[in-house]
Design an enzyme around this catalytic site. Structure first.
Site, PDB file in Angstrom:
ATOM      1  N   THR A  65       0.744  -1.503  -0.355  1.00  0.00           N
ATOM      2  CA  THR A  65      -0.120  -0.319  -0.125  1.00  0.00           C
ATOM      3  C   THR A  65       0.349   1.413   0.212  1.00  0.00           C
ATOM      4  OG1 THR A  65      -1.232  -0.928   1.495  1.00  0.00           O
ATOM      5  CG2 THR A  65      -1.982   0.793   1.257  1.00  0.00           C
ATOM      6  N   GLN A 102      -6.259  -1.465  -2.171  1.00  0.00           N
ATOM      7  CA  GLN A 102      -5.321  -0.610  -1.981  1.00  0.00           C
ATOM      8  C   GLN A 102      -4.594   0.750  -3.395  1.00  0.00           C
ATOM      9  OE1 GLN A 102      -5.737  -3.727  -0.415  1.00  0.00           O
ATOM     10  NE2 GLN A 102      -5.325  -3.250   0.960  1.00  0.00           N
ATOM     11  N   GLN A 141     -10.383   2.870  -3.024  1.00  0.00           N
ATOM     12  CA  GLN A 141     -10.003   2.566  -1.708  1.00  0.00           C
ATOM     13  C   GLN A 141      -8.464   3.393  -1.317  1.00  0.00           C
ATOM     14  OE1 GLN A 141     -10.181  -1.348  -0.615  1.00  0.00           O
ATOM     15  NE2 GLN A 141      -8.646  -1.886   0.986  1.00  0.00           N
ATOM     16  N   ASP A 142      -8.385   3.987   0.293  1.00  0.00           N
ATOM     17  CA  ASP A 142      -7.354   4.097   0.594  1.00  0.00           C
ATOM     18  C   ASP A 142      -6.677   5.436   0.127  1.00  0.00           C
ATOM     19  OD1 ASP A 142      -7.098   2.223   2.304  1.00  0.00           O
ATOM     20  OD2 ASP A 142      -5.825   1.666   2.141  1.00  0.00           O
ATOM     21  N   ASP A 148     -12.073   2.867   3.515  1.00  0.00           N
ATOM     22  CA  ASP A 148     -10.955   3.671   4.479  1.00  0.00           C
ATOM     23  C   ASP A 148     -10.651   4.087   3.167  1.00  0.00           C
ATOM     24  OD1 ASP A 148     -12.061   1.550   5.520  1.00  0.00           O
ATOM     25  OD2 ASP A 148     -10.184  -0.145   5.400  1.00  0.00           O
ATOM     26  N   ARG A 182     -14.239   2.445   9.901  1.00  0.00           N
ATOM     27  CA  ARG A 182     -14.219   1.197  10.986  1.00  0.00           C
ATOM     28  C   ARG A 182     -12.863   1.813  11.898  1.00  0.00           C
ATOM     29  NH1 ARG A 182     -12.937  -3.378   7.041  1.00  0.00           N
ATOM     30  NH2 ARG A 182     -11.296  -2.328   5.070  1.00  0.00           N
TER      31      ARG A 182
END
Length: 557
Positions: A319, A349, A371-372, A393, A461
């Site tokens: 990542t 990610q 994502q990310d 996220d 989360r």
């Protein structure tokens, strides 16, 4: 991101016995009457709140001390030495992983992150060494920020091995001593300085007590007098660039990479790079030697840095390595620019912007991904009038971060996925990290709007045990799930996390059906004040006004 639980201790009030002017070797021996020596009493008091007291006592087992400052310096130095050992261990394992490209990449990431950790420890040691512990009120946040960053780097190193449980176990075993010493240093600095600050009026006479002024506290490393006047100008047209980047050749450089390479290193003066409109297909790292860089463009939809790396590329990448743009050098500022990762949701990610630059600020910028998207990795960060879009996220990391007056756009994910706006990664209770979202709007993109109830969307989360996120004075769309927050896979962080909401509005802000976790809070105004720019970033009269980025110091209402 990793699902691994990191064990952290509990916070205990520290009572410090201060022995002044006595120089003796500390040991565990007692006098003829069985009493501990004054020095040993100090060591015992200092170690008592730490999560790893055995390691703490070992650190102080054989040292000559002239006072509490020497104890603080010693524990920071001990942490640095252990981090160096772990860095060497990571380096020694690279040859062993030669046939595993992803593991080799993760080991190289660890080497980089441990070097950043050493830099943070050195900065902390130097500041403690040059300070009067009785008068460091304005330095507390610096110390905690830099030591929290060390924790973030260590955890991020381990997260790079989520693809291989065997390697993960090997690295976890090797990092134990480093992790324990860093955690102890953070706890000792947090608690000891807190107590000494309270006792300051008793320990120093009225004629000698002096708090650091704004001049002394905030400017030496990053801002010159000329820079303060220059950077205060918000209007980009008034900024006089040191370098101009233009794809059409009308500037001094055609790429951002070339302009950055020509910038001065370790500068205390602001270096301004103007990037004309265009899509720049580059992977940029503003490395640690490039301090006080300001980049500004012609607008977040006109000056764009674009990449497309995702963790599913080829044989896989970490990542950390997917980031289109990485800001590391202290004091980085971006204005009127866009940062994109166009890997798409299928590559999982895929970071558009990764930041570990301390005292960094982003104004009128846009971060787009899935994502990310935004990796607010470490150190103090501020965002104002920005647009941040993504799915899973899409704001994640472990830094002290405030996002203010911005638009957070939730995009349509892959089939079967849920959306989580945040996944904060705090692993130690003493860290001063967390993500604060203030006076923002959280809305669905047009492609998601029609099916907004098909894809569950949550405010966040808990990625790590002490995950800390505060949503306040913001507008939440009706697509936010009534429970608001989502557990993280099989991890059980609901009792240790800190999630809070205050004075939000919109159909998604109804608190009647929110989660009933022990760590979730519906806070009042007095508590919300602790998460304002002034209190959380310690920056109302500090570094943030010098960036030229507007901000609200307290609450709006």
């Amino acid at each position: 991101m990793s699902n691994k639980v990191v064990v952290a201790g509990v916070s205990i009030i520290l009572v410090v016995g201060v022995a002044i002017g006595v120089v003796t070797t500390i040991n565990h021996s007692r006098d003829a009457k069985g009493k501990l020596s004054p020095e040993m009493k100090v060591a015992t008091s200092i170690c008592s709140p730490t999560h790893y007291p055995d390691a703490c006592h070992k650190t102080f087992a054989s040292m000559n001390s002239t006072g509490p400052k020497e104890f603080v310096k010693k524990v920071i130095y001990a942490a640095e030495e252990e981090v160096k050992k772990f860095l060497n261990f990571s380096d020694s394992k690279i040859a062993e992983a030669k046939d595993n490209g992803l593991t080799k990449m993760a080991l190289n990431d660890c080497k980089d992150m441990m070097q950043y950790a050493i830099d943070s420890l050195k900065a902390t040691y130097a500041d403690v060494d040059g300070s009067d512990l009785h008068n460091i009120d304005d330095r507390i946040n610096d110390f905690r920020t830099w030591l929290s960053a060390v924790i973030s780097y260590q955890q991020s190193c381990l997260d790079g091995f989520e693809h291989d449980s065997s390697w993960r176990e090997t690295m976890e075993e090797a990092i134990v001593a480093s992790s324990e010493q860093a955690a102890n240093a953070l706890t000792i600095v947090t608690k000891l300085i807190e107590i000494l600050t309270k006792l300051g009026s008793e320990l120093a006479s009225p004629n000698t007590r002096r708090l650091f002024s704004v001049e002394e506290t905030n400017y030496p490393s990053w801002f010159s007098t000329t820079d303060r006047k220059l950077i205060a100008k918000i209007d980009n047209s008034n900024l006089k660039p040191n370098a101009v980047v233009a794809k059409d050749g009308s500037g001094q450089f055609k790429t951002i990479t070339e302009a950055l390479a020509a910038a001065p290193k370790n500068s205390i003066n602001r270096h301004i790079i103007y990037i004309k409109a265009g899509i720049y297909d580059e992977y940029i790292t503003v490395d640690k030697q490039y301090t006080n860089i300001l980049m500004f463009g012609d607008g977040p939809r006109r000056t764009i840095v674009a990449g497309r790396k995702g963790v599913k590329d080829g044989g896989g990448i970490t990542t950390w390595q997917t980031a289109t743009f990485s800001a590391i050098g202290s004091g980085f500022i971006a204005k009127s620019m866009g940062f994109q990762n166009n890997a798409g949701p299928e590559k999982h990610q895929a970071v558009a912007l990764r930041i570990q630059s301390d005292k960094s600020a982003f104004f009128n910028c846009r971060m787009d991904g899935y994502q990310d998207t935004l990796y607010n990795h470490a150190n103090r960060q501020f965002f104002r009038n920005c647009v941040i879009s993504g799915t899973v996220d899409f704001i994640f990391g472990d830094s002290p971060t405030v996002i203010q007056n911005s638009l957070l756009i939730v995009r349509r994910p892959m089939e079967g996925q849920s959306n989580m706006v945040t996944a904060q990664g705090k692993t130690r209770i003493d860290e001063n990290t967390g993500t604060v979202i203030q006076n923002c709007r959280i809305v669905p993109e047009q492609k998601l709007f029609i099916d907004r109830f098909k894809f569950p969307t949550y405010l966040g989360r808990p990625w790590k045990p002490y995950s800390t996120t505060i949503i306040m004075e913001s507008t939440l769309g009706d697509f936010i799930r009534r429970e608001g927050w989502m557990p993280f896979a099989t991890q059980n962080h609901e009792d240790t996390l800190y999630y809070a909401e205050y004075n939000n509005r919109g159909p998604g802000a109804n608190l009647d059906a929110r989660v009933n976790w022990k760590g979730y809070h519906k806070i009042d105004k007095a508590t919300a004040m602790k998460f304002t720019v002034e209190a959380f970033l310690h920056s109302k009269e500090n570094w943030l006004p010098l960036t030229g980025v507007p901000f609200t110091a307290g609450l709006r209402y």
